[in-house]
Motif scaffolding. Structure first.
Motif, PDB file in Angstrom:
ATOM      1  N   ARG A  54     -11.200 -13.397  15.833  1.00  0.00           N
ATOM      2  CA  ARG A  54     -11.585 -12.004  16.040  1.00  0.00           C
ATOM      3  C   ARG A  54     -10.498 -11.053  15.557  1.00  0.00           C
ATOM      4  O   ARG A  54     -10.666  -9.849  15.605  1.00  0.00           O
ATOM      5  CB  ARG A  54     -11.876 -11.748  17.516  1.00  0.00           C
ATOM      6  N   THR A  55      -9.367 -11.616  15.100  1.00  0.00           N
ATOM      7  CA  THR A  55      -8.238 -10.790  14.686  1.00  0.00           C
ATOM      8  C   THR A  55      -7.753 -11.205  13.303  1.00  0.00           C
ATOM      9  O   THR A  55      -7.573 -12.387  13.036  1.00  0.00           O
ATOM     10  CB  THR A  55      -7.072 -10.942  15.689  1.00  0.00           C
ATOM     11  N   ILE A  56      -7.531 -10.215  12.451  1.00  0.00           N
ATOM     12  CA  ILE A  56      -6.905 -10.437  11.147  1.00  0.00           C
ATOM     13  C   ILE A  56      -5.451 -10.008  11.303  1.00  0.00           C
ATOM     14  O   ILE A  56      -5.169  -8.854  11.634  1.00  0.00           O
ATOM     15  CB  ILE A  56      -7.596  -9.609  10.049  1.00  0.00           C
ATOM     16  N   GLN A  57      -4.541 -10.932  11.092  1.00  0.00           N
ATOM     17  CA  GLN A  57      -3.123 -10.648  11.293  1.00  0.00           C
ATOM     18  C   GLN A  57      -2.480 -10.137  10.005  1.00  0.00           C
ATOM     19  O   GLN A  57      -2.731 -10.656   8.926  1.00  0.00           O
ATOM     20  CB  GLN A  57      -2.394 -11.901  11.759  1.00  0.00           C
ATOM     21  N   VAL A  58      -1.648  -9.097  10.170  1.00  0.00           N
ATOM     22  CA  VAL A  58      -0.962  -8.466   9.044  1.00  0.00           C
ATOM     23  C   VAL A  58       0.516  -8.353   9.378  1.00  0.00           C
ATOM     24  O   VAL A  58       0.874  -7.940  10.485  1.00  0.00           O
ATOM     25  CB  VAL A  58      -1.538  -7.055   8.764  1.00  0.00           C
ATOM     26  N   ARG A  59       1.371  -8.714   8.435  1.00  0.00           N
ATOM     27  CA  ARG A  59       2.823  -8.570   8.613  1.00  0.00           C
ATOM     28  C   ARG A  59       3.277  -7.380   7.780  1.00  0.00           C
ATOM     29  O   ARG A  59       2.974  -7.287   6.589  1.00  0.00           O
ATOM     30  CB  ARG A  59       3.550  -9.830   8.173  1.00  0.00           C
ATOM     31  N   ILE A  60       4.034  -6.473   8.411  1.00  0.00           N
ATOM     32  CA  ILE A  60       4.554  -5.294   7.723  1.00  0.00           C
ATOM     33  C   ILE A  60       6.054  -5.437   7.574  1.00  0.00           C
ATOM     34  O   ILE A  60       6.755  -5.751   8.541  1.00  0.00           O
ATOM     35  CB  ILE A  60       4.229  -4.005   8.512  1.00  0.00           C
ATOM     36  N   THR A  61       6.539  -5.212   6.364  1.00  0.00           N
ATOM     37  CA  THR A  61       7.978  -5.205   6.116  1.00  0.00           C
ATOM     38  C   THR A  61       8.326  -3.901   5.412  1.00  0.00           C
ATOM     39  O   THR A  61       7.473  -3.251   4.811  1.00  0.00           O
ATOM     40  CB  THR A  61       8.404  -6.397   5.237  1.00  0.00           C
ATOM     41  N   ARG A  62       9.592  -3.545   5.510  1.00  0.00           N
ATOM     42  CA  ARG A  62      10.040  -2.318   4.863  1.00  0.00           C
ATOM     43  C   ARG A  62      10.915  -2.682   3.675  1.00  0.00           C
ATOM     44  O   ARG A  62      11.929  -3.349   3.813  1.00  0.00           O
ATOM     45  CB  ARG A  62      10.828  -1.463   5.843  1.00  0.00           C
ATOM     46  N   GLY A  63      10.505  -2.225   2.508  1.00  0.00           N
ATOM     47  CA  GLY A  63      11.297  -2.413   1.307  1.00  0.00           C
ATOM     48  C   GLY A  63      12.266  -1.259   1.150  1.00  0.00           C
ATOM     49  O   GLY A  63      12.454  -0.464   2.070  1.00  0.00           O
TER      50      GLY A  63
ATOM     51  N   GLU B  27      -0.029   5.928   5.753  1.00  0.00           N
ATOM     52  CA  GLU B  27      -0.672   5.571   4.484  1.00  0.00           C
ATOM     53  C   GLU B  27      -0.908   4.069   4.411  1.00  0.00           C
ATOM     54  O   GLU B  27      -1.947   3.616   3.923  1.00  0.00           O
ATOM     55  CB  GLU B  27       0.195   5.998   3.301  1.00  0.00           C
ATOM     56  N   LEU B  28       0.037   3.292   4.901  1.00  0.00           N
ATOM     57  CA  LEU B  28      -0.080   1.833   4.869  1.00  0.00           C
ATOM     58  C   LEU B  28      -1.252   1.371   5.729  1.00  0.00           C
ATOM     59  O   LEU B  28      -2.011   0.489   5.322  1.00  0.00           O
ATOM     60  CB  LEU B  28       1.218   1.176   5.339  1.00  0.00           C
ATOM     61  N   ALA B  29      -1.411   1.964   6.901  1.00  0.00           N
ATOM     62  CA  ALA B  29      -2.529   1.596   7.778  1.00  0.00           C
ATOM     63  C   ALA B  29      -3.861   1.853   7.074  1.00  0.00           C
ATOM     64  O   ALA B  29      -4.765   1.007   7.100  1.00  0.00           O
ATOM     65  CB  ALA B  29      -2.452   2.370   9.086  1.00  0.00           C
ATOM     66  N   ALA B  30      -3.980   3.005   6.430  1.00  0.00           N
ATOM     67  CA  ALA B  30      -5.214   3.319   5.705  1.00  0.00           C
ATOM     68  C   ALA B  30      -5.412   2.360   4.537  1.00  0.00           C
ATOM     69  O   ALA B  30      -6.528   1.876   4.301  1.00  0.00           O
ATOM     70  CB  ALA B  30      -5.174   4.763   5.218  1.00  0.00           C
ATOM     71  N   ASN B  31      -4.332   2.064   3.811  1.00  0.00           N
ATOM     72  CA  ASN B  31      -4.427   1.170   2.649  1.00  0.00           C
ATOM     73  C   ASN B  31      -4.850  -0.237   3.056  1.00  0.00           C
ATOM     74  O   ASN B  31      -5.674  -0.859   2.380  1.00  0.00           O
ATOM     75  CB  ASN B  31      -3.088   1.097   1.914  1.00  0.00           C
ATOM     76  N   ILE B  32      -4.286  -0.755   4.149  1.00  0.00           N
ATOM     77  CA  ILE B  32      -4.619  -2.132   4.533  1.00  0.00           C
ATOM     78  C   ILE B  32      -6.054  -2.218   5.026  1.00  0.00           C
ATOM     79  O   ILE B  32      -6.758  -3.192   4.741  1.00  0.00           O
ATOM     80  CB  ILE B  32      -3.595  -2.728   5.541  1.00  0.00           C
ATOM     81  N   GLN B  33      -6.512  -1.200   5.743  1.00  0.00           N
ATOM     82  CA  GLN B  33      -7.913  -1.196   6.178  1.00  0.00           C
ATOM     83  C   GLN B  33      -8.848  -1.186   4.973  1.00  0.00           C
ATOM     84  O   GLN B  33      -9.828  -1.935   4.931  1.00  0.00           O
ATOM     85  CB  GLN B  33      -8.198   0.007   7.072  1.00  0.00           C
ATOM     86  N   GLU B  34      -8.540  -0.345   3.994  1.00  0.00           N
ATOM     87  CA  GLU B  34      -9.375  -0.262   2.797  1.00  0.00           C
ATOM     88  C   GLU B  34      -9.326  -1.565   2.001  1.00  0.00           C
ATOM     89  O   GLU B  34     -10.357  -2.062   1.542  1.00  0.00           O
ATOM     90  CB  GLU B  34      -8.922   0.899   1.920  1.00  0.00           C
ATOM     91  N   ALA B  35      -8.133  -2.129   1.847  1.00  0.00           N
ATOM     92  CA  ALA B  35      -7.985  -3.365   1.071  1.00  0.00           C
ATOM     93  C   ALA B  35      -8.733  -4.528   1.729  1.00  0.00           C
ATOM     94  O   ALA B  35      -9.396  -5.317   1.034  1.00  0.00           O
ATOM     95  CB  ALA B  35      -6.505  -3.706   0.907  1.00  0.00           C
ATOM     96  N   ILE B  36      -8.645  -4.622   3.043  1.00  0.00           N
ATOM     97  CA  ILE B  36      -9.369  -5.693   3.749  1.00  0.00           C
ATOM     98  C   ILE B  36     -10.874  -5.483   3.621  1.00  0.00           C
ATOM     99  O   ILE B  36     -11.625  -6.423   3.353  1.00  0.00           O
ATOM    100  CB  ILE B  36      -8.926  -5.776   5.221  1.00  0.00           C
ATOM    101  N   ALA B  37     -11.320  -4.242   3.805  1.00  0.00           N
ATOM    102  CA  ALA B  37     -12.758  -3.950   3.690  1.00  0.00           C
ATOM    103  C   ALA B  37     -13.272  -4.308   2.296  1.00  0.00           C
ATOM    104  O   ALA B  37     -14.350  -4.908   2.159  1.00  0.00           O
ATOM    105  CB  ALA B  37     -13.017  -2.487   4.004  1.00  0.00           C
ATOM    106  N   LEU B  38     -12.520  -3.953   1.254  1.00  0.00           N
ATOM    107  CA  LEU B  38     -12.935  -4.284  -0.104  1.00  0.00           C
ATOM    108  C   LEU B  38     -12.954  -5.790  -0.332  1.00  0.00           C
ATOM    109  O   LEU B  38     -13.852  -6.320  -0.996  1.00  0.00           O
ATOM    110  CB  LEU B  38     -12.008  -3.607  -1.115  1.00  0.00           C
TER     111      LEU B  38
ATOM    112  N   PRO C 232     -14.129  -8.329  13.303  1.00  0.00           N
ATOM    113  CA  PRO C 232     -12.704  -8.612  13.524  1.00  0.00           C
ATOM    114  C   PRO C 232     -11.875  -7.327  13.604  1.00  0.00           C
ATOM    115  O   PRO C 232     -12.229  -6.301  13.014  1.00  0.00           O
ATOM    116  CB  PRO C 232     -12.309  -9.435  12.297  1.00  0.00           C
ATOM    117  N   THR C 233     -10.792  -7.400  14.344  1.00  0.00           N
ATOM    118  CA  THR C 233      -9.842  -6.298  14.407  1.00  0.00           C
ATOM    119  C   THR C 233      -8.612  -6.679  13.583  1.00  0.00           C
ATOM    120  O   THR C 233      -8.420  -7.834  13.226  1.00  0.00           O
ATOM    121  CB  THR C 233      -9.408  -6.001  15.856  1.00  0.00           C
ATOM    122  N   ILE C 234      -7.770  -5.684  13.306  1.00  0.00           N
ATOM    123  CA  ILE C 234      -6.545  -5.913  12.542  1.00  0.00           C
ATOM    124  C   ILE C 234      -5.364  -5.774  13.489  1.00  0.00           C
ATOM    125  O   ILE C 234      -5.230  -4.765  14.174  1.00  0.00           O
ATOM    126  CB  ILE C 234      -6.409  -4.903  11.390  1.00  0.00           C
TER     127      ILE C 234
END
Length: 73
Positions: free
Chosen positions: A3-12, A34-45, A61-63
């Protein structure tokens, strides 16, 4: 079914990077908002037109994002 899609965030040096642990999805942005919006869009696509059950995911599923920080010594 997950029910969960796991995402790891790092800072470059200049941007944040989000990498899915469950799917082949990676994106980046200058800010966390911006990253939150981008990851939601990328997963949806990525999931568009896919049968989520075939991918081992529930129908809604949730993120879950985890951010890695540098160690403080």
């Amino acid at each position: 079914m997950k029910r969960t899609i796991q995402v790891r965030i790092t800072r470059g040096e200049h941007q944040y990077v989000a990498e899915c642990l469950d799917l082949p999805v990676v994106t980046q942005a200058r800010t966390l908002d911006e990253l939150a919006a981008n990851i939601q869009e990328a997963i949806a696509l990525h999931l568009e037109g896919e049968n989520l059950a075939d991918l081992g995911l529930s129908s809604d599923p949730t993120i879950l994002a985890t951010m890695e920080l540098e160690a403080v010594a």
